[in-house]
Design an enzyme around this catalytic site. Structure first.
Site, PDB file in Angstrom:
ATOM      1  N   ASP A 102       1.928 -10.490  -9.515  1.00 15.22           N
ATOM      2  CA  ASP A 102       1.982 -10.111  -8.102  1.00 15.22           C
ATOM      3  C   ASP A 102       1.603 -11.274  -7.192  1.00 15.22           C
ATOM      4  O   ASP A 102       0.431 -11.641  -7.102  1.00 15.22           O
ATOM      5  CB  ASP A 102       1.034  -8.928  -7.894  1.00 15.22           C
ATOM      6  CG  ASP A 102       0.983  -8.443  -6.460  1.00 15.22           C
ATOM      7  OD1 ASP A 102       1.886  -8.802  -5.678  1.00 15.22           O
ATOM      8  OD2 ASP A 102       0.040  -7.698  -6.129  1.00 15.22           O
ATOM      9  N   ASP A 289       6.717 -11.437  -1.815  1.00 12.81           N
ATOM     10  CA  ASP A 289       5.776 -10.598  -2.555  1.00 12.81           C
ATOM     11  C   ASP A 289       6.446  -9.955  -3.759  1.00 12.81           C
ATOM     12  O   ASP A 289       7.155  -8.960  -3.631  1.00 12.81           O
ATOM     13  CB  ASP A 289       5.209  -9.534  -1.613  1.00 12.81           C
ATOM     14  CG  ASP A 289       4.134  -8.681  -2.260  1.00 12.81           C
ATOM     15  OD1 ASP A 289       3.794  -8.932  -3.433  1.00 12.81           O
ATOM     16  OD2 ASP A 289       3.628  -7.761  -1.600  1.00 12.81           O
TER      17      ASP A 289
END
EC number: 3.4.23.40
Length: 508
Positions: A102, A289
């Site tokens: 992430d 992201d």
């Protein structure tokens, strides 16, 4: 065999090895982690649960991308639809965990064997400190709040295996509490954050930093290739130490990181069907992201996109009130060249000059108390007014008549994104939907309908949902776009820590 025969045999062996092994220059310093992809699942996704005809208070309700405090972006993250996972090991010998890599957070956490009271822990791999010869006790408490869940526990230190690399003395969180449904239904065990240390909970040094500090990668660069062409099986690859030319076409367009914490950069205009939305013509902030499955943006623009692609929305009574009672006044002020951000305060709908009086509470979820804010949901009329100003300003720039502008804005009031975060579309209408373009580094990056529409299920039961979701980040951090997997799938993404830049190229 004579000396000459032995030499020939050795030469033949060397030539054979060269044909079956990659050249040292290609493989050196590159660590490949295969990613698995799962299709979006009807049971685990956040369903809209609303029909287009229902009236909803503007920006009220349980938006899964919004925290109660309207705080840090980490606190807005929604892992319910996460699709891409990879495997790491923690401890010696390595205990295997499936994690999300992430770029929108910075901590590593996995479930702990001491997680006794959360059902989610029993459905996933759990870290056993006593089974590792390299475990070091830390014990500092830690907690992370996400948009659709939270974890709490304490820090420990151990070796972390990523591909062929072993990162020593890595701080990570042993999660002893995983309340809520998010991690209960999750297909992953934990999260490995690849953001900057500035947003790391407890000031823990991120895994990526440790790789660089310990000389485990030749170049301080990692890259993502997400395979969007398969439902299961090979989902893509993350490469630490560089990139693979087979994963992209042409050259990357690089933009500098503008604010460390997230991989944040400046983005230009957003176009729908080749026409400017006007919202980001003067620039917007964006972050790349990998931990967000959809593409999130300001409600005003997502609503316009919804209208163009025929996405089901919800009716906002506040929005309609703005058009009927204040629409002409707003138009008159725009025509009088009043500064747009001051209009809603002049008509008495916003407290300050176009702001909502929100605190600058976009911050890291670290050891501080949560920042309370009156936020967006506290003042829906102000939010509706600000959106109307954006829409009208854009229509005036296209030389539309006042009647057409008011009618158009009234239509948009019926297309606001669902408070549950998703908007359904007709699977048979993809051919008539427009491209959506994002301007990055002066270049336009287009998403085609088949790239931004997500299919859920198969056959007659299949449903299609928009890959765009609404999320409003107040100033000074916002307005902000979050380019998740919907964008990173079509565009190979390079995260260059050494030069503090991000690069995008068409994915192969």
């Amino acid at each position: 065999m004579g000396t000459r025969g032995l030499a020939l045999a050795l030469l033949a062996a060397v030539l054979l090895l060269q044909t079956v092994l990659p050249a040292a220059s290609e493989a050196e310093g590159l660590v490949r982690i295969a990613l698995k992809k799962r299709p979006i699942d009807r049971n685990s996704r956040v369903a809209t649960g609303l029909s287009g005809g229902e009236e909803q208070p503007l920006l009220s309700g349980a938006n899964p991308l919004r925290s109660e405090e309207e705080g840090d972006i980490v606190a807005l993250k929604n892992y319910m639809n996460a699709q891409y996972f990879g495997e790491i090991g923690v401890g010696t010998p390595p205990q295997k965990f499936t994690v999300i890599f992430d770029t929108g957070s910075s901590n590593l956490w996995v479930p702990s064997a001491k997680c006794y009271f959360s059902i989610a822990c029993y459905l996933h791999s759990r870290y056993k400190a006593g089974a590792s010869s390299t475990y070091k006790k830390n014990g500092k408490p830690a907690a992370i709040q996400y948009g659709t869940g939270s974890i709490a526990g304490y820090f420990s230190e151990d070796s972390v295996t990523v591909g062929d690399l072993v990162v020593k003395d890595q701080e990570f969180i042993e999660a002893t509490k995983e309340p809520g449904i998010t991690f209960l239904v999750a297909k992953f065990d934990g999260i490995l954050g690849l953001g900057f240390k500035e947003i790391s909970v407890g000031k823990a040094v991120p895994v990526w930093y440790k790789m660089i500090e310990q000389g485990l990668v030749s170049d301080p660069v990692f890259s993502f290739w997400l395979n969007r062409h398969v439902d299961e099986g090979e989902g893509g690859e993350i490469i630490f130490g560089g990139m693979d030319p087979k994963h992209y076409v042409g050259e990357h367009t690089y933009v500098p990181v503008t604010q460390k914490g997230y991989w944040q950069f400046d983005m230009g205009d957003v176009l729908v069907g080749g026409k400017s939305t006007g919202f980001c013509a003067g620039g917007c902030a964006a972050i790349a992201d990998s931990g967000t499955s959809l593409l999130a943006g300001p409600t005003a623009i997502i609503t316009e996109i919804n209208e163009k692609i025929g996405a089901a929305g919800v009716v906002s009574q506040e929005c309609k009130t703005i058009v009927s009672q204040y629409g002409q006044q707003i138009l008159d002020l725009l025509l009088a060249e009043t500064q747009p951000k001051k209009i809603c305060s002049q008509v008495g709908l916003c407290t300050f000059d176009g702001t909502r009086g929100v605190s600058a509470g976009i911050r890291s979820v670290v050891d501080d108390e949560p920042v309370k804010s009156n936020g967006l949901r506290a003042d829906p009329m102000c939010s509706a007014c600000e959106m109307a100003v954006v829409w009208m300003q854009n229509q005036l720039a296209q030389n539309k008549t006042q009647d057409l502008i008011l009618d158009y804005v009234n239509q948009l009031c019926n297309r606001l994104p669902s408070p549950m975060g998703e908007s359904a579309v007709d699977c048979g209408s993809l051919g008539s939907m427009p491209d959506i373009e994002f301007t990055i580094g002066g270049k336009k990056f287009a998403l085609k309908p088949e790239e931004y529409i997500l299919k859920v299920g198969e056959g007659a039961a299949a449903q299609c949902i928009s890959g765009f979701t609404a999320m409003d980040i107040p100033p000074p951090r916002g307005p902000l776009w979050i380019l998740g997997d919907v964008f990173m799938g079509p565009y190979h993404t390079v995260f260059d820590y050494g030069k503090l830049r991000i690069g995008f190229a068409k994915a192969a």
